[in-house]
Enzyme design. Structure first.
Site, PDB file in Angstrom:
ATOM      1  CD  GLN A 133      -2.780  -1.482   0.345  1.00 30.64           C
ATOM      2  OE1 GLN A 133      -3.763  -0.746   0.302  1.00 30.64           O
ATOM      3  NE2 GLN A 133      -2.595  -2.469  -0.522  1.00 30.64           N
ATOM      4  CB  ALA A 141     -11.433   0.457   3.428  1.00 32.20           C
ATOM      5  CG  HIS A 142      -7.485   0.040   0.348  1.00 34.92           C
ATOM      6  ND1 HIS A 142      -6.642  -0.986   0.004  1.00 34.92           N
ATOM      7  CD2 HIS A 142      -8.728  -0.402   0.052  1.00 34.92           C
ATOM      8  CE1 HIS A 142      -7.332  -1.986  -0.482  1.00 34.92           C
ATOM      9  NE2 HIS A 142      -8.605  -1.653  -0.456  1.00 34.92           N
ATOM     10  CG  ASN A 143      -7.330   3.462  -3.119  1.00 38.93           C
ATOM     11  OD1 ASN A 143      -6.774   2.440  -2.693  1.00 38.93           O
ATOM     12  ND2 ASN A 143      -6.715   4.327  -3.913  1.00 38.93           N
ATOM     13  CB  SER A 170     -12.564   1.995  -4.153  1.00 33.94           C
ATOM     14  OG  SER A 170     -11.190   1.691  -4.287  1.00 33.94           O
TER      15      SER A 170
END
Length: 354
Positions: free
Chosen positions: A199, A240-242, A260
């Site tokens: 990441q 969470a990521h993005n 996302s």
């Protein structure tokens, strides 16, 4: 502790005194726990009965409040009592003395840039290349990773961790135990288990964001996880990521965003709501507590409740039917039994009209 009279408070918040304008207060209290020397407020009609028995010296009330009995407390009538007390609490907070200086037990890299009037508490750690803006307060045991950049007047409470490279704007408040920039949950399955997907992105938090205790905002796989200006996140939230959260959106405790997810501006999200990944939630969407949002929303101020998420009218019609399901189930079984008896020739045949 400073003391203020009803007259002074009324002038400060644009209110009108009803009673003793020299009544003095030095603390705040809830209306049901009011004590002499305290100021409280009444905005929820459910609590109106407390105004006749509270021991508080001053009560902030709405202009349109009609009293059925005399009250002992001095009243200050304002347009909106809840907003008025919020302003007073903000002023009270601003009047508290601010700590400054770097504690000798803190670890600050010589390669870090520290602004003016900054406080760094004992056992805090600030890494290489980090930049800390003027007036920022970093409490004990905070970790600010290498290359982190934060603006002016930020406030990081104990045990906050900001991973390397993340960006914070001005006046960002992060409460105890929160983690900004931990790895997003990225793994690729293989025959032996899982390969970790590095990441390599960052988290960007814009101005005037407040993040509650033990909330996690993960760094992106690539690019940025973004929390836009004015967002308020409660405790125990997972971003969470993005992901991207739009301006002035608010979220209650235990909300979870999968990777996302894009949340619009001015949304309101109730506790324990969950969002599937790779979806877009339109501006000004209201998401009720424990709601499960599985797909893109329509926009236009849409309201959603239930899991999977649906229109409240549809949800409540379904709930109205749900309580009758046991009776409906018994009736259906009874009908099935009668039909089976007719098929087996054991039932009474239906007589045709002559």
């Amino acid at each position: 502790m400073m003391e203020f009279t009803a007259k002074q408070i009324a002038e400060l918040i644009g209110g009108r005194v009803e009673g003793n304008e020299n009544a003095a207060v030095h603390t705040f209290s809830k209306i049901e726990e009011g004590e002499e020397g305290a100021i409280t407020f009444l905005s929820n009609p459910k609590y109106t009965h407390f105004i006749y028995e509270t021991k508080a010296s001053i009560v902030l009330v709405n202009d349109d409040l009609e009293l059925e009995h005399p009250v002992a407390a001095t009243l200050i009538r304002v347009k909106n009592a809840y907003e008025a007390v919020a302003r007073m609490l903000q002023l009270y907070e601003q009047m508290k003395p601010r700590k400054t200086g770097i504690d000798p037990l803190a670890s600050v890299s010589p390669k870090a840039t520290i602004g003016n009037d900054v406080y760094v508490g004992a056992f805090a750690c600030i890494g290489d290349g980090a930049v800390v803006g003027d007036g920022t307060q970093i409490y004990p045991h905070v970790v600010v990773g290498d290359g982190v950049r934060m603006g002016q007047k930020c406030l990081l409470y104990p045990h906050v961790t900001i991973y390397q490279g993340c960006r914070l704007g001005d006046r960002v408040t992060i409460h105890a135990g929160s983690v900004i920039g931990a790895d997003g949950f990225g793994f690729a399955p293989n025959q032996e288990g899982y390969d970790k997907i590095p990441q390599i992105g960052i988290v960007v938090i814009e101005d005037d964001v407040e993040i509650g205790a033990n909330t996690c905002v993960d760094r992106s796989t690539m690019g940025q996880t973004v929390i836009h200006r004015g967002v308020k996140l409660d405790n125990l939230i997972q971003v969470a990521h993005n992901c991207e959260i739009g301006e002035n959106t608010v979220m209650s405790a235990q909300v979870g965003l999968a990777g996302s997810t894009k949340i619009g501006a001015w949304c309101m999200v109730g506790g324990q709501a969950g969002f599937a990944g790779h979806i877009q939630v339109a501006d000004k969407t209201f998401v009720g507590a424990q709601c499960g949002v599985m797909s893109n929303t329509k926009g236009g101020g849409e309201q959603l409740i239930g899991s999977p998420a649906m229109d409240p009218k549809v949800y409540f019609r379904g709930m109205a039917v749900l309580k009758h399901l046991p009776d409906m189930y018994r009736e259906l079984n009874g009908l099935k039994k009668k039909v089976q008896e007719l098929d087996d020739g054991k039932g009474t045949p239906v007589q045709e009209n002559q």
